[in-house]
Design a protein around this motif. Sequence first.
Motif, PDB file in Angstrom:
ATOM      1  N   ALA A 117      -8.153   5.780   4.004  1.00 24.98           N
ATOM      2  CA  ALA A 117      -7.229   5.297   3.500  1.00 24.98           C
ATOM      3  C   ALA A 117      -7.808   5.699   0.739  1.00 24.98           C
ATOM      4  O   ALA A 117      -7.433   5.256   0.159  1.00 24.98           O
ATOM      5  N   TRP A 120      -7.099   8.795  -0.041  1.00 27.67           N
ATOM      6  CA  TRP A 120      -5.261   8.748   0.378  1.00 27.67           C
ATOM      7  C   TRP A 120      -5.137   7.883  -1.641  1.00 27.67           C
ATOM      8  O   TRP A 120      -4.043   8.446  -2.061  1.00 27.67           O
ATOM      9  N   LEU A 125      -3.713  11.648  -2.508  1.00 28.73           N
ATOM     10  CA  LEU A 125      -2.965  12.805  -1.398  1.00 28.73           C
ATOM     11  C   LEU A 125      -3.556  14.136  -2.121  1.00 28.73           C
ATOM     12  O   LEU A 125      -2.635  14.840  -1.247  1.00 28.73           O
ATOM     13  N   CYS A 156       1.797   6.141   2.189  1.00 28.92           N
ATOM     14  CA  CYS A 156       0.639   6.246   2.946  1.00 28.92           C
ATOM     15  C   CYS A 156       0.580   5.525   4.263  1.00 28.92           C
ATOM     16  O   CYS A 156       0.673   6.665   5.170  1.00 28.92           O
TER      17      CYS A 156
END
Length: 174
Positions: A117, A120, A125, A156
């Motif tokens: 993450a 992300w 993204l 997410c």
Amino acid sequence: IFERILFIWAIRHPASGYVQGINDLVTPFFVVYVFEYIEEEVENFNVSSLQEEVLRNIEADSFWCMSKLLDGIQDNYTFAQPGIQRKVKALEELVSRIDETVHRHMQHYEVEYLQFAFRWMNNLLMRELPLRCTIRLWDTYQAEPEGFSHFHLYVCAAFLVRWRKEILEEKDFQ
């Protein structure tokens, strides 16, 4: 153009300077503004064929849009990136509430949310989706209050829920 945008932003924001990943945040804006001046696909277009004045306008617009985006998430790009750390922790807490099975599966296989993450949150993204999808998603972020800082977290989490079956079947997360 990108080099100047990033250099000027870093000079104007000495607490952050340049942090890897900020360059990705310019691209969607740049492409949207270039698209105003061309008929063909952006991927096949030689940007240097545009007039100098047009390029300057694209550069300025891209800079100010990126700056506005970063105003709401600047702590993602300061020392130790505390904003990203908080968002990754919030994603973990959110997933534990909305899909405890996926959360426990990750814990069982010692998958830290930070391992996947971080990117992300750092690149919003940009590297996970095709550019046209990123532009569409960011358009939604801009329409939402605190879209880049809060709504992104839910996007997410939705990815993890969407690929729940594949995640639960996975035993080797390398």
